[in-house]
Enzyme design. Structure first.
Site: not given
Ligand code: GRF
Length: 227
Positions: A19, A72, A114, A116, A143, A152
């Site tokens: 987080g 799911r 999101n 990424h 991104s 993604d």
């Molecule tokens: C980050 O690198 C984010 O880009 C990816 O997952 C990771 C999450 O890290 N989607 P955190 O839990 O926010 O520290």
């Protein structure tokens, strides 16, 4: 004279792990007037470290444990019901490590973001930092995109670039990218929260009423390569 007062938009943030992006977002609300009202932080993993941080910040937290669902679609439905109870205008995925069903994604079309850790469309999926090193990239980054059914692969509107240094390990590169993610995500969320962004049916993004033909780039960090 102060600028117009912007009504904070209600949001829900989904996490799965440590987080740190969540933390950057909460810090931006507290210190930089990021105009969002975080109605809940929801994790699919009970042990997600980010839950504690959210709770300490006085934000409602919840866990919907995906291991308790065999299907799911059933998990996504339970999550959707929980999210919608908060009536968010935006759903923020912050390290939410789940493949989402099409129904879930289309329900939040145009209002789910999101982050990424790569310069999409390069390196969707996992292990992005090692893959960028293996490919000999000189520049890597992160991104922020609207979430669509294409994992993604949704339209990107903001990126941060990070120089790859000679001898970088995946861990070193990941740490520098993560630092930029923490600048990037609050700024991306701000664009949406201020009503400046929208997603069209054809997946084009409108920024301030004009079609974006390429993602905006955050001003380079100090160690980025020149133009
Ligand atoms: C980050 O690198 C984010 O880009 C990816 O997952 C990771 C999450 O890290 N989607 P955190 O839990 O926010 O520290």
């Amino acid at each position: 004279m102060s600028g117009p007062v912007i009504r904070p938009i209600p949001v829900v943030i989904l996490i799965s792990g440590r987080g740190s992006n969540l933390r950057a977002i909460i810090d931006a609300v507290e210190h930089d007037d990021l105009p969002i009202d975080i109605r809940a932080v929801i994790s699919n993993r009970p042990a997600a470290g980010g839950l504690q941080y959210a709770a300490e910040a006085g934000i409602a937290t919840d866990v919907i444990d995906h291991t308790e669902y065999t299907e799911r679609a059933a998990f996504d439905h339970a999550l959707q019901v929980r999210i919608d109870a908060c009536q968010p205008e935006l759903v923020i995925l912050a390290g939410f490590m789940r493949i989402l069903t099409e129904d879930f994604v289309s329900h939040y079309r145009g209002r789910m973001l999101n982050i990424h850790p790569s310069l999409l469309p390069e390196f969707p999926g996992l292990n992005t930092h090692q893959r960028a090193l293996d490919a000999g990239c000189k520049v890597h980054g992160a991104s922020v995109h609207f979430v669509t059914a294409d994992m993604d692969g949704g339209p990107v509107f903001l990126q941060a670039r990070v120089a790859v240094r000679a001898g970088d390990t995946a861990e070193q590169l990941a740490a520098r990218v993560l630092e930029q993610e923490h600048r990037l995500y609050p700024q991306a969320i701000r664009l949406f929260a201020e009503g400046r962004l929208s997603l069209r049916d054809n997946d084009e993004i409108l920024l301030d009423g004009a079609v974006m033909d390429q993602p905006l780039q955050l001003p380079a960090p100090a160690d980025a390569p020149g133009p």
